[in-house]
Design an enzyme around this catalytic site. Structure first.
Site, short mmCIF file in Angstrom:
data_model
loop_
_atom_site.label_atom_id
_atom_site.label_comp_id
_atom_site.label_asym_id
_atom_site.label_seq_id
_atom_site.Cartn_x
_atom_site.Cartn_y
_atom_site.Cartn_z
N HIS A 1 -0.52 -8.81 9.13
CA HIS A 1 -0.70 -7.40 8.77
C HIS A 1 -0.39 -6.44 9.93
CE1 HIS A 1 -2.43 -9.09 5.26
NE2 HIS A 1 -3.60 -9.36 5.79
N GLU B 1 -12.93 -3.83 9.94
CA GLU B 1 -13.70 -4.19 8.75
C GLU B 1 -15.18 -4.12 9.09
OE1 GLU B 1 -11.66 -7.60 6.37
OE2 GLU B 1 -11.27 -7.95 8.48
N LYS C 1 -14.07 -7.79 12.71
CA LYS C 1 -15.04 -7.81 11.61
C LYS C 1 -16.38 -7.28 12.11
CE LYS C 1 -12.81 -11.39 9.01
NZ LYS C 1 -12.38 -10.46 7.95
N LYS D 1 0.84 -1.20 0.00
CA LYS D 1 0.00 0.00 0.00
C LYS D 1 0.87 1.25 0.00
CE LYS D 1 -3.99 -1.97 2.33
NZ LYS D 1 -5.05 -1.73 1.34
#
Ligand code: NAP
Length: 486
Positions: free
Chosen positions: A242, A218, A333, A184
Site C-alpha cells: 500500500h 490504524e 497499529k 479508492k
C-alpha cells in the site's frame, strides 16, 4: 451530483473462498451495489466456491446474512436483494483436490465471448494450485481472468515463485493483482489532480517540494490476526504494497496516456529509482499496554516477538525530479486515530515581507486524504480577517468528495470499482508482476538486516502517534510529522 454508471457486459465470476471473511465483508456487498446501481447486469452469474458443502440456496442465505451484517439498512431494499440473490450459485470445490471441478464447469456459461473471472479470496498458498487446476480443467480460456490479493509473497524469491506459478496458467494480461488502496476514489483523484490540471505539475519536484509524508495509521490492533500478523509485520503487510503504491503514484512521471501498461511502466521506474534503504533511517515499533487494551506481545501470544506493528522510514527517489526531497513513510497499529493521507509539503516562501512573521513556519501543503472523509486540502497562509493590522493565519482550501458528490450519493467501496475493472478488462489499477518484484527487491535487504540484528522494536503507547525515535527521524532533518487525528 449523480455518478454516471456504465453497465458492463454479462459475465461469469467465480469467487473461490466465497464463505470466507473477505468475500462476506467486501466482495458480496460490492457486487450487490454494482447490480443495484445498474452496472452489473442481472444475467451475470456469480458462483461461490469453497469446500463447505451447501447448495445454492444455502449460499444465498449466507450472502443475505452478509449483506445484513455489512451494509446499513438504508442500502438494502427487499427487491434489490432478491434480484441480487437470484444471480448467485454455489459449488463445493476443493481447490487442492479433484472433487467438485466438473460441477463448477457446469455452472459456467458456454458463451465463449462472455468475460469470465476467477477471484481467489483464499489463502495465498492456494493461488498457484487453483490457477493450475483452472487451466487443467480447460476453464481458463482466452477471456478468463484471475484475481489475487496480498500477500503476494513474503520476499522477492517467493513473489517470483508465485508469479511463475500464475504465469504457467494465465498470461500477464489476464492476471489482476489487487491493491485495494488503488481502488479508492482519492487515489485515482491524485492522478486526476496531477495529470488533468496544469497548476501543480511545474511545482511537483524537489525544487518546490520540501518533502512528502505518507501515513497509514490504524487505531485497531492485530486482534484476531495475531499468529498470522506476527509472522509478517508492518513492513511486509503495509509498506511493501500500500505505502509503496501511494509513493509511486505521487512520484511517477506523467504517462503518455492513461492505460494499464503506460501507468505501470512509470510506477515501475519509481520503484527502480528508490535508493537502497539506510537501516538508520528505519524505525520499528511495537505497541504496549494502555488503558484496557492489550499489548502487541499479548495479542501475538509471543513474549519474545520482534515483529513490528509500526514502521517509519525515509525513502529517497533518486532521480532528477525528486533528488533532495525525501518521502517519509509511516504506518502502524493502535495509533491515536485511523488516518491515511499523502501530504506534499512545499518549500517555504524564500523571504517574509510581513512584520512579525519572520521564523514562522508556513509551508503550503497539499494533503490527499484517503480516510476518513476522502478529500483534498490545500493549506494556505492568508491575512487574519479584521482591521487588526497585517497579521497572518493558516487556512485550508478544502474539498471533501462527499460534498462534491452530494449528500444523496454513497462513496463506493474500492472493491466495487476494482471488480468492475476486472470484468471490463482494465488493468490500470492493478499491480503488474514486475512491480511487485521491484517492491520486494527494495524491501528485502532492510528486512534481512533487521532479522540478522538482535534489536527489539521500540515500544510505543497505545493511542500515541508512534515511538519517540520516529519523531527523531524527522527532527534530525528539521522537519516534523503531521498530527495523527481523525
Ligand atoms: P478466510 O476467512 O480464512 O476464508 C478462506 C476461504 O477459503 C473460505 O471460504 C474457505 O472455505 C476457503 N478455502 C480454504 N481452503 C480451501 C480449499 N482447499 N478449496 C477451496 N476453498 C478453500 O480468509 P479471508 O480473510 O477471507 O482472506 C482470503 C484472502 O484474502 C487471503 O489471501 C487474505 O490474505 C486476503 N485478504 C483478506 C482481507 C480481509 O479483509 N479479510 C484483506 C486483504 C487481503 P472452506 O473452509 O469452506 O473451504
Amino acid at each position: 451530483m449523480v455518478a454516471r454508471v456504465v453497465p458492463v457486459d454479462p459475465f461469469d465470476l467465480v469467487v473461490f473462498g466465497a464463505t470466507g471473511d473477505l468475500a462476506r465483508r467486501k466482495l458480496i456487498p460490492a457486487l450487490y451495489h454494482r447490480m443495484r446501481d445498474g452496472q452489473a447486469p442481472e444475467s451475470a452469474r456469480i458462483v461461490g466456491a469453497a469446500r463447505s458443502e451447501m447448495d445454492a440456496d444455502g449460499f444465498r442465505r449466507m450472502a443475505e446474512e452478509a449483506l445484513e451484517e455489512f451494509l446499513p439498512a438504508a442500502e438494502r431494499d427487499r427487491a434489490s436483494v432478491a434480484r441480487f440473490l437470484a444471480m448467485l450459485d454455489y459449488r463445493a470445490v476443493d481447490a487442492m483436490g479433484d472433487g467438485g471441478w466438473d460441477g463448477l464447469s457446469d455452472a459456467l456459461s458456454c458463451d465463449a465471448g462472455r468475460p469470465r473471472a476467477f477471484y481467489l479470496s483464499v489463502a495465498p498458498k492456494l493461488f498457484g494450485p487453483i490457477a493450475g487446476r483452472i487451466a487443467a480443467q480447460g476453464l481458463g480460456g482466452d477471456g478468463a481472468r484471475i484475481v489475487v490479493e496480498k500477500p503476494l509473497g513474503r520476499d522477492l524469491a517467493s513473489a517470483r515463485a508465485l508469479n511463475a506459478q500464475l504465469a504457467e496458467a494465465f498470461d500477464e494480461s489476464r492476471i489482476y493483482r489487487i491493491d485495494h488502496y488503488l481502488g479508492k476514489e482519492t487515489v485515482q483523484n491524485l492522478m486526476a489532480l496531477r495529470f488533468a490540471n496544469a497548476l501543480f505539475e511545474p511545482l511537483w519536484n524537489a525544487r518546490h517540494v520540501d518533502h512528502v509524508q505518507i501515513t497509514v495509521a490504524e487505531s485497531v490492533g492485530i486482534e484476531g490476526r495475531g499468529p498470522y500478523y506476527d509472522g509478517v509485520g508492518a513492513m511486509r503487510d503495509m509498506v511493501q504494497n500500500h505505502l509503496l503504491q501511494l509513493l509511486c503514484l505521487t512520484a511517477m512521471e506523467p504517462p503518455a496516456r492513461f492505460s494499464a501498461d503506460t501507468v505501470r511502466d512509470e510506477k515501475l521506474k519509481v520503484l527502480r529509482a528508490l535508493a537502497p534503504l539506510d537501516p538508520r533511517e528505519i524505525v520499528r515499533g511495537q505497541y504496549r499496554n494502555g488503558g484496557n487494551a492489550t499489548s502487541y506481545i499479548d495479542d501475538a501470544g509471543d513474549p519474545d516477538s520482534r515483529t513490528e506493528s509500526y514502521v517509519a522510514l525515509k525513502a529517497e527517489v533518486a532521480n532528477w525530479r525528486w533528488s533532495g526531497a525525501p518521502f517519509y513513510l509511516r504506518t502502524g497499529k493502535r495509533l491515536r486515530a485511523r488516518m491515511s493521507e499523502i501530504a506534499i509539503v512545499f518549500k517555504e516562501a524564500p523571504h517574509s515581507i510581513f512584520p512579525g512573521d519572520e521564523g514562522a513556519e508556513r509551508p503550503n501543503m497539499l494533503v490527499i486524504r484517503l480516510q476518513p472523509d476522502e478529500g483534498i486540502t490545500l493549506a494556505m497562509t492568508i491575512k487574519d480577517p479584521g482591521p487588526g493590522g497585517m497579521r497572518l493565519t493558516d487556512a485550508n482550501l478544502d474539498m471533501t468528495f462527499a460534498q462534491k458528490l452530494g449528500a444523496m450519493t454513497r462513496m463506493p467501496d474500492a472493491y466495487e470499482r476494482l471488480v468492475m475493472d476486472v470484468i471490463r478488462g482494465d488493468q490500470t489499477l492493478f499491480m503488474r508482476g514486475d512491480e511487485v518484484e521491484a517492491a520486494w527487491a527494495w524491501i528485502d535487504p532492510a528486512i534481512a538486516a533487521w532479522e540478522a540484528a538482535s534489536e527489539k522494536p521500540r515500544p510505543y503507547d497505545i493511542g500515541s502517534s508512534g515511538p519517540e525515535d520516529a519523531l527523531m527521524l524527522m527532527h534530525r532533518d528539521h522537519r516534523r510529522w503531521r498530527e495523527i487525528k481523525a
